[in-house]
Design a protein around this motif. Structure first.
Motif, mmCIF file in Angstrom:
data_model
loop_
_atom_site.group_PDB
_atom_site.id
_atom_site.type_symbol
_atom_site.label_atom_id
_atom_site.label_comp_id
_atom_site.label_asym_id
_atom_site.label_seq_id
_atom_site.Cartn_x
_atom_site.Cartn_y
_atom_site.Cartn_z
ATOM 1 N N ASN A 9 0.756 -1.156 -0.109
ATOM 2 C CA ASN A 9 -0.055 0.209 0.033
ATOM 3 C C ASN A 9 0.742 1.325 0.056
ATOM 4 O O ASN A 9 0.284 2.387 0.009
ATOM 5 N N VAL A 10 2.058 1.285 0.064
ATOM 6 C CA VAL A 10 3.107 2.231 -0.066
ATOM 7 C C VAL A 10 2.614 3.293 -1.488
ATOM 8 O O VAL A 10 2.439 4.379 -1.322
ATOM 9 N N PRO A 11 2.520 2.613 -2.480
ATOM 10 C CA PRO A 11 2.096 3.439 -3.763
ATOM 11 C C PRO A 11 0.794 4.295 -3.416
ATOM 12 O O PRO A 11 0.894 5.391 -4.049
ATOM 13 N N MET A 12 -0.259 3.962 -2.759
ATOM 14 C CA MET A 12 -1.304 4.510 -2.415
ATOM 15 C C MET A 12 -1.164 5.877 -1.820
ATOM 16 O O MET A 12 -1.657 7.063 -1.846
ATOM 17 N N TYR A 13 -0.053 5.435 -0.529
ATOM 18 C CA TYR A 13 0.161 6.847 0.204
ATOM 19 C C TYR A 13 1.029 7.690 -0.686
ATOM 20 O O TYR A 13 1.298 9.050 -0.404
ATOM 21 N N GLN A 14 1.870 7.321 -1.549
ATOM 22 C CA GLN A 14 2.871 8.099 -2.477
ATOM 23 C C GLN A 14 2.009 9.014 -3.179
ATOM 24 O O GLN A 14 2.035 10.284 -3.277
ATOM 25 N N THR A 15 0.870 8.550 -3.875
ATOM 26 C CA THR A 15 -0.040 9.075 -4.482
ATOM 27 C C THR A 15 -0.702 10.288 -3.834
ATOM 28 O O THR A 15 -0.910 11.471 -4.099
ATOM 29 N N ALA A 16 -1.255 9.803 -2.641
ATOM 30 C CA ALA A 16 -1.722 10.865 -1.745
ATOM 31 C C ALA A 16 -1.171 11.824 -1.122
ATOM 32 O O ALA A 16 -1.369 13.115 -0.991
ATOM 33 N N ALA A 17 0.087 11.491 -1.014
ATOM 34 C CA ALA A 17 1.336 12.596 -0.450
ATOM 35 C C ALA A 17 1.426 13.519 -1.499
ATOM 36 O O ALA A 17 1.585 14.807 -1.312
ATOM 37 N N LEU A 18 1.554 13.352 -2.976
ATOM 38 C CA LEU A 18 1.689 14.175 -4.052
ATOM 39 C C LEU A 18 0.492 15.085 -3.991
ATOM 40 O O LEU A 18 0.752 16.143 -4.197
ATOM 41 N N LEU A 19 -0.771 14.516 -4.059
ATOM 42 C CA LEU A 19 -1.907 15.296 -4.026
ATOM 43 C C LEU A 19 -1.798 16.415 -2.884
ATOM 44 O O LEU A 19 -2.246 17.561 -2.949
ATOM 45 N N THR A 20 -1.552 15.790 -1.727
ATOM 46 C CA THR A 20 -1.397 16.871 -0.348
ATOM 47 C C THR A 20 -0.276 17.981 -0.453
ATOM 48 O O THR A 20 -0.518 19.056 -0.168
ATOM 49 N N LEU A 21 0.551 17.496 -1.222
ATOM 50 C CA LEU A 21 1.702 18.504 -1.226
ATOM 51 C C LEU A 21 1.502 19.681 -2.147
ATOM 52 O O LEU A 21 1.869 20.515 -2.351
ATOM 53 N N ARG A 22 0.888 19.108 -3.487
ATOM 54 C CA ARG A 22 0.134 19.912 -4.569
ATOM 55 C C ARG A 22 -0.659 21.118 -4.083
ATOM 56 O O ARG A 22 -0.538 22.141 -4.069
ATOM 57 N N ILE A 23 -1.616 20.607 -3.142
ATOM 58 C CA ILE A 23 -2.901 21.475 -2.569
ATOM 59 C C ILE A 23 -2.049 22.405 -1.746
ATOM 60 O O ILE A 23 -2.158 23.561 -1.740
ATOM 61 N N ALA A 24 -1.081 21.705 -0.590
ATOM 62 C CA ALA A 24 -0.430 22.623 0.411
ATOM 63 C C ALA A 24 0.681 23.569 -0.286
ATOM 64 O O ALA A 24 0.617 24.766 0.208
ATOM 65 N N LEU A 25 1.070 23.402 -1.430
ATOM 66 C CA LEU A 25 2.062 24.286 -2.369
ATOM 67 C C LEU A 25 1.212 25.550 -2.633
ATOM 68 O O LEU A 25 1.667 26.845 -2.358
ATOM 69 N N TRP A 26 -0.044 25.217 -3.178
ATOM 70 C CA TRP A 26 -0.793 26.334 -3.723
ATOM 71 C C TRP A 26 -1.358 26.986 -2.443
ATOM 72 O O TRP A 26 -1.532 28.350 -2.683
#
Length: 219
Positions: A9-26
Protein backbone atom coordinates in the motif's frame (compact mmCIF):
# COMPACT_ATOMS: atom_id res chain seq x y z
CA UNK A 1 2.75 -5.52 12.16
CA UNK A 2 2.01 -6.79 8.64
CA UNK A 3 4.96 -5.50 6.59
CA UNK A 4 3.70 -7.12 3.40
CA UNK A 5 0.49 -5.11 3.71
CA UNK A 6 2.59 -1.98 4.26
CA UNK A 7 4.70 -2.69 1.17
CA UNK A 8 1.65 -3.27 -1.01
CA UNK A 9 0.00 0.00 0.00
CA UNK A 10 3.01 2.32 -0.14
CA UNK A 11 2.07 3.44 -3.72
CA UNK A 12 -1.36 4.60 -2.50
CA UNK A 13 0.28 6.77 0.14
CA UNK A 14 2.75 8.13 -2.40
CA UNK A 15 -0.11 9.24 -4.64
CA UNK A 16 -1.95 10.75 -1.69
CA UNK A 17 1.22 12.51 -0.52
CA UNK A 18 1.70 14.12 -3.94
CA UNK A 19 -1.90 15.37 -3.86
CA UNK A 20 -1.40 16.71 -0.34
CA UNK A 21 1.83 18.46 -1.34
CA UNK A 22 0.28 20.01 -4.45
CA UNK A 23 -2.63 21.47 -2.51
CA UNK A 24 -0.34 22.57 0.32
CA UNK A 25 1.98 24.30 -2.15
CA UNK A 26 -0.80 26.37 -3.69
CA UNK A 27 -2.42 27.05 -0.33
CA UNK A 28 0.85 28.24 1.23
CA UNK A 29 1.69 30.36 -1.82
CA UNK A 30 -1.68 32.14 -1.77
CA UNK A 31 -1.52 32.53 2.01
CA UNK A 32 1.87 34.25 1.64
CA UNK A 33 0.49 36.69 -0.92
CA UNK A 34 -2.70 37.31 1.05
CA UNK A 35 -0.80 37.73 4.31
CA UNK A 36 1.67 40.18 2.79
CA UNK A 37 -1.15 42.24 1.25
CA UNK A 38 -3.06 42.36 4.54
CA UNK A 39 0.03 43.23 6.57
CA UNK A 40 0.88 46.15 4.27
CA UNK A 41 -2.67 47.47 4.60
CA UNK A 42 -2.37 47.33 8.38
CA UNK A 43 1.15 48.79 8.38
CA UNK A 44 0.15 51.80 6.31
CA UNK A 45 -3.23 52.09 8.10
CA UNK A 46 -5.26 52.22 4.88
CA UNK A 47 -8.74 53.60 5.74
CA UNK A 48 -11.68 51.16 5.58
CA UNK A 49 -9.53 48.34 4.21
CA UNK A 50 -7.68 48.21 7.52
CA UNK A 51 -10.94 47.41 9.31
CA UNK A 52 -11.90 44.82 6.69
CA UNK A 53 -8.52 43.13 7.14
CA UNK A 54 -8.94 43.18 10.92
CA UNK A 55 -12.33 41.44 10.64
CA UNK A 56 -10.91 38.87 8.23
CA UNK A 57 -7.98 38.03 10.52
CA UNK A 58 -10.21 37.59 13.56
CA UNK A 59 -12.73 35.50 11.60
CA UNK A 60 -10.05 33.31 10.04
CA UNK A 61 -8.02 32.69 13.20
CA UNK A 62 -11.03 31.99 15.39
CA UNK A 63 -12.79 29.43 13.19
CA UNK A 64 -11.42 25.92 12.53
CA UNK A 65 -10.33 24.97 9.02
CA UNK A 66 -12.84 22.12 9.17
CA UNK A 67 -15.73 24.59 9.56
CA UNK A 68 -14.39 26.75 6.74
CA UNK A 69 -14.19 23.73 4.44
CA UNK A 70 -17.74 22.69 5.32
CA UNK A 71 -18.94 26.17 4.37
CA UNK A 72 -17.05 26.13 1.05
CA UNK A 73 -17.99 22.58 0.06
CA UNK A 74 -21.52 22.24 1.46
CA UNK A 75 -22.66 25.81 2.10
CA UNK A 76 -21.75 27.61 -1.13
CA UNK A 77 -23.70 25.15 -3.36
CA UNK A 78 -26.84 26.22 -1.47
CA UNK A 79 -26.10 29.72 -2.79
CA UNK A 80 -25.54 28.44 -6.31
CA UNK A 81 -21.75 28.44 -6.16
CA UNK A 82 -20.17 25.03 -6.79
CA UNK A 83 -16.39 24.55 -6.68
CA UNK A 84 -14.27 21.43 -6.86
CA UNK A 85 -12.83 19.63 -3.85
CA UNK A 86 -9.28 20.71 -4.67
CA UNK A 87 -10.36 24.34 -5.07
CA UNK A 88 -12.15 24.18 -1.71
CA UNK A 89 -9.00 22.83 -0.09
CA UNK A 90 -6.73 25.49 -1.61
CA UNK A 91 -9.12 28.34 -0.81
CA UNK A 92 -9.68 27.09 2.73
CA UNK A 93 -5.96 26.70 3.40
CA UNK A 94 -5.18 30.12 1.93
CA UNK A 95 -8.00 31.73 3.91
CA UNK A 96 -6.72 30.25 7.16
CA UNK A 97 -3.03 30.73 6.40
CA UNK A 98 -3.39 34.30 5.17
CA UNK A 99 -4.32 35.55 8.63
CA UNK A 100 -1.37 33.83 10.30
CA UNK A 101 1.03 35.03 7.62
CA UNK A 102 -0.35 38.55 7.98
CA UNK A 103 0.48 38.59 11.68
CA UNK A 104 3.96 37.21 10.99
CA UNK A 105 4.62 39.84 8.33
CA UNK A 106 3.19 42.58 10.53
CA UNK A 107 5.63 41.81 13.33
CA UNK A 108 8.46 42.06 10.82
CA UNK A 109 7.21 45.32 9.34
CA UNK A 110 6.84 46.91 12.76
CA UNK A 111 10.46 46.03 13.57
CA UNK A 112 11.71 48.37 10.83
CA UNK A 113 12.58 51.72 12.37
CA UNK A 114 10.63 54.73 11.10
CA UNK A 115 13.89 56.60 10.69
CA UNK A 116 14.82 54.33 7.81
CA UNK A 117 11.65 55.26 5.98
CA UNK A 118 12.44 58.94 6.46
CA UNK A 119 15.99 58.34 5.26
CA UNK A 120 14.66 56.68 2.13
CA UNK A 121 12.41 59.62 1.40
CA UNK A 122 15.24 62.07 1.99
CA UNK A 123 17.39 60.47 -0.72
CA UNK A 124 14.57 60.56 -3.23
CA UNK A 125 13.15 57.05 -3.07
CA UNK A 126 9.46 56.64 -3.81
CA UNK A 127 7.10 54.78 -1.48
CA UNK A 128 7.15 51.65 -3.66
CA UNK A 129 10.97 51.69 -3.74
CA UNK A 130 11.14 52.08 0.04
CA UNK A 131 8.85 49.09 0.49
CA UNK A 132 10.84 46.98 -1.99
CA UNK A 133 14.41 47.90 -1.05
CA UNK A 134 14.22 49.05 2.57
CA UNK A 135 11.19 47.67 4.39
CA UNK A 136 10.53 44.20 2.95
CA UNK A 137 14.09 42.78 3.10
CA UNK A 138 14.38 43.63 6.80
CA UNK A 139 10.81 42.63 7.62
CA UNK A 140 11.19 39.24 5.90
CA UNK A 141 14.41 38.44 7.78
CA UNK A 142 12.65 39.09 11.09
CA UNK A 143 9.53 37.17 10.06
CA UNK A 144 11.30 34.01 8.83
CA UNK A 145 10.88 31.94 12.06
CA UNK A 146 7.15 32.69 12.27
CA UNK A 147 6.64 32.17 8.53
CA UNK A 148 8.39 28.79 8.61
CA UNK A 149 6.34 27.72 11.62
CA UNK A 150 3.18 28.73 9.75
CA UNK A 151 4.17 26.67 6.70
CA UNK A 152 4.56 23.55 8.84
CA UNK A 153 1.29 24.31 10.62
CA UNK A 154 -0.59 24.66 7.33
CA UNK A 155 0.79 21.41 5.91
CA UNK A 156 -0.35 19.58 9.04
CA UNK A 157 -3.80 21.16 8.63
CA UNK A 158 -4.16 19.32 5.30
CA UNK A 159 -5.12 16.27 7.37
CA UNK A 160 -8.75 17.47 7.40
CA UNK A 161 -9.10 17.61 3.61
CA UNK A 162 -10.74 14.19 3.53
CA UNK A 163 -14.01 15.84 4.61
CA UNK A 164 -14.34 17.34 1.13
CA UNK A 165 -13.83 13.94 -0.57
CA UNK A 166 -10.15 14.43 -1.37
CA UNK A 167 -8.05 11.26 -1.48
CA UNK A 168 -5.33 12.75 0.71
CA UNK A 169 -3.18 10.91 3.25
CA UNK A 170 -5.83 10.86 5.97
CA UNK A 171 -8.50 9.70 3.50
CA UNK A 172 -6.33 6.76 2.37
CA UNK A 173 -5.52 5.78 5.97
CA UNK A 174 -9.19 5.81 7.01
CA UNK A 175 -10.14 3.90 3.86
CA UNK A 176 -7.62 1.12 4.55
CA UNK A 177 -8.67 0.88 8.19
CA UNK A 178 -12.31 0.59 7.17
CA UNK A 179 -11.64 -2.04 4.51
CA UNK A 180 -9.01 -4.25 6.11
CA UNK A 181 -8.99 -3.30 9.81
CA UNK A 182 -5.21 -2.82 9.58
CA UNK A 183 -5.15 0.11 11.98
CA UNK A 184 -1.51 -0.14 13.07
CA UNK A 185 -0.20 -0.51 9.54
CA UNK A 186 -2.36 2.28 8.10
CA UNK A 187 -1.42 4.69 10.88
CA UNK A 188 2.26 3.74 10.60
CA UNK A 189 2.20 4.65 6.90
CA UNK A 190 0.30 7.87 7.68
CA UNK A 191 2.78 9.03 10.32
CA UNK A 192 5.74 8.06 8.14
CA UNK A 193 4.31 10.00 5.19
CA UNK A 194 3.90 13.19 7.20
CA UNK A 195 7.38 12.80 8.66
CA UNK A 196 8.86 12.42 5.17
CA UNK A 197 7.07 15.60 4.09
CA UNK A 198 7.61 17.74 7.18
CA UNK A 199 11.07 16.80 8.44
CA UNK A 200 12.96 18.23 5.43
CA UNK A 201 10.95 21.45 5.71
CA UNK A 202 11.65 21.69 9.43
CA UNK A 203 15.37 21.09 8.93
CA UNK A 204 15.56 23.61 6.07
CA UNK A 205 13.72 26.17 8.22
CA UNK A 206 16.18 25.68 11.09
CA UNK A 207 19.15 26.06 8.74
CA UNK A 208 17.68 29.21 7.21
CA UNK A 209 17.03 30.76 10.62
CA UNK A 210 20.56 29.90 11.75
CA UNK A 211 22.06 31.40 8.60
CA UNK A 212 20.13 34.62 9.03
CA UNK A 213 21.12 34.81 12.69
CA UNK A 214 24.81 34.34 11.89
CA UNK A 215 24.53 36.91 9.09
CA UNK A 216 23.26 39.42 11.63
CA UNK A 217 19.70 39.77 10.36
CA UNK A 218 16.68 39.97 12.59
CA UNK A 219 18.57 41.69 15.44
Amino acid sequence: MDFEFIRQNVPMYQTAALLTLRIALWGVLFSFLLGLFCSLIQYYKVPVLRRVVGVYIELSRNTPLLVQLFFLYFGLPKLGVVISSESCAVIGLAFLGGSYMAEAFRSGLESVEKGQLEAGLSIGLGHSQIIRYVVLPQALSVSVPALCANVIFLIKETSVFSVVALADLMYVAKDLIGLYYKTDEALFLLVTSYLVILLPISIASSLLERRLRYAGFGN
